[in-house]
Design a protein around this motif. Structure first.
Motif, PDB file in Angstrom:
ATOM      1  N   ALA A 112       0.825  -1.205   0.000  1.00  0.00           N
ATOM      2  CA  ALA A 112       0.000   0.000   0.000  1.00  0.00           C
ATOM      3  C   ALA A 112       0.860   1.256   0.000  1.00  0.00           C
ATOM      4  O   ALA A 112       0.459   2.280  -0.517  1.00  0.00           O
ATOM      5  N   ARG A 113       2.048   1.194   0.579  1.00  0.00           N
ATOM      6  CA  ARG A 113       2.920   2.372   0.606  1.00  0.00           C
ATOM      7  C   ARG A 113       3.507   2.682  -0.761  1.00  0.00           C
ATOM      8  O   ARG A 113       3.982   3.777  -0.989  1.00  0.00           O
ATOM      9  N   THR A 114       3.487   1.692  -1.661  1.00  0.00           N
ATOM     10  CA  THR A 114       4.020   1.938  -3.003  1.00  0.00           C
ATOM     11  C   THR A 114       2.920   2.235  -4.011  1.00  0.00           C
ATOM     12  O   THR A 114       3.203   2.487  -5.157  1.00  0.00           O
ATOM     13  N   HIS A 115       1.666   2.191  -3.575  1.00  0.00           N
ATOM     14  CA  HIS A 115       0.537   2.492  -4.440  1.00  0.00           C
ATOM     15  C   HIS A 115      -0.284   3.589  -3.792  1.00  0.00           C
ATOM     16  O   HIS A 115      -0.607   3.510  -2.613  1.00  0.00           O
ATOM     17  N   ARG A 116      -0.639   4.593  -4.580  1.00  0.00           N
ATOM     18  CA  ARG A 116      -1.367   5.737  -4.040  1.00  0.00           C
ATOM     19  C   ARG A 116      -2.637   6.009  -4.835  1.00  0.00           C
ATOM     20  O   ARG A 116      -2.712   5.715  -6.027  1.00  0.00           O
ATOM     21  N   VAL A 117      -3.601   6.625  -4.175  1.00  0.00           N
ATOM     22  CA  VAL A 117      -4.822   7.044  -4.849  1.00  0.00           C
ATOM     23  C   VAL A 117      -4.451   7.951  -6.016  1.00  0.00           C
ATOM     24  O   VAL A 117      -3.607   8.834  -5.883  1.00  0.00           O
ATOM     25  N   GLY A 118      -5.052   7.697  -7.147  1.00  0.00           N
ATOM     26  CA  GLY A 118      -4.779   8.478  -8.352  1.00  0.00           C
ATOM     27  C   GLY A 118      -3.744   7.851  -9.272  1.00  0.00           C
ATOM     28  O   GLY A 118      -3.645   8.246 -10.432  1.00  0.00           O
ATOM     29  N   ASP A 119      -2.989   6.872  -8.760  1.00  0.00           N
ATOM     30  CA  ASP A 119      -1.999   6.204  -9.618  1.00  0.00           C
ATOM     31  C   ASP A 119      -2.707   5.528 -10.783  1.00  0.00           C
ATOM     32  O   ASP A 119      -3.746   4.883 -10.610  1.00  0.00           O
TER      33      ASP A 119
END
Length: 145
Positions: free
Chosen positions: A4-11
């Motif tokens: 989750a730390r490597t994936h963000r909302v809007g990616d």
């Protein structure tokens, strides 16, 4: 460290283009035990008003799942898949899947993080599939779910 730390909302997920072959349509129908003639017999499909055979929803569902697990990795688990079909997938076309992360939930104690992705699949005649997929993202190096 969690996924989750490597994936963000809007990616945005990289697009995936899948050639829609006659073999893919027929094999997907057979694999999902969908023996409706519109998925394997072009002559009968035409008699029913379709220009050719077309892909069934279970094959589309599988391709959407593949798109997400290809991106998030082999430990990702599909938690919820909600899709809706639009324009049919006919042989000779290309399905282009795109996605955007809309929600990321951090992992709790003993739980996996989750990402929710808005998925769109378009072909030469329009939007074939739209949907939302929630994916569990187990901790790296940790036990899966």
């Amino acid at each position: 460290m969690t996924h989750a730390r490597t994936h963000r909302v809007g990616d945005e997920l990289p697009p995936l283009e899948i050639p829609v072959t006659r073999t893919l349509i027929v094999a997907g129908a057979i694999a999902s035990r969908d023996y409706q003639d519109v998925h394997h017999d072009a002559e009968l499909a035409r008699e029913k008003g379709s220009p050719d055979i077309f892909m069934n929803i279970l094959t589309t569902n599988g391709l959407v799942g593949r798109y997400l697990t290809d991106h998030f990795g082999p430990t990702a688990v599909l938690r919820k898949v909600a899709i809706r079909l639009g324009a049919p997938n006919y042989p000779g076309d290309v399905l282009r899947l795109t996605g955007r992360i809309t929600v990321v939930t951090d992992a709790g104690a003993g739980e996996a993080a989750e990402a929710t992705v808005q998925v769109i699949g378009e072909n030469g005649i329009g939007r074939h599939v739209t949907g939302t997929v929630t994916v569990a993202l187990p901790r790296k190096g940790g036990g899966g779910t």
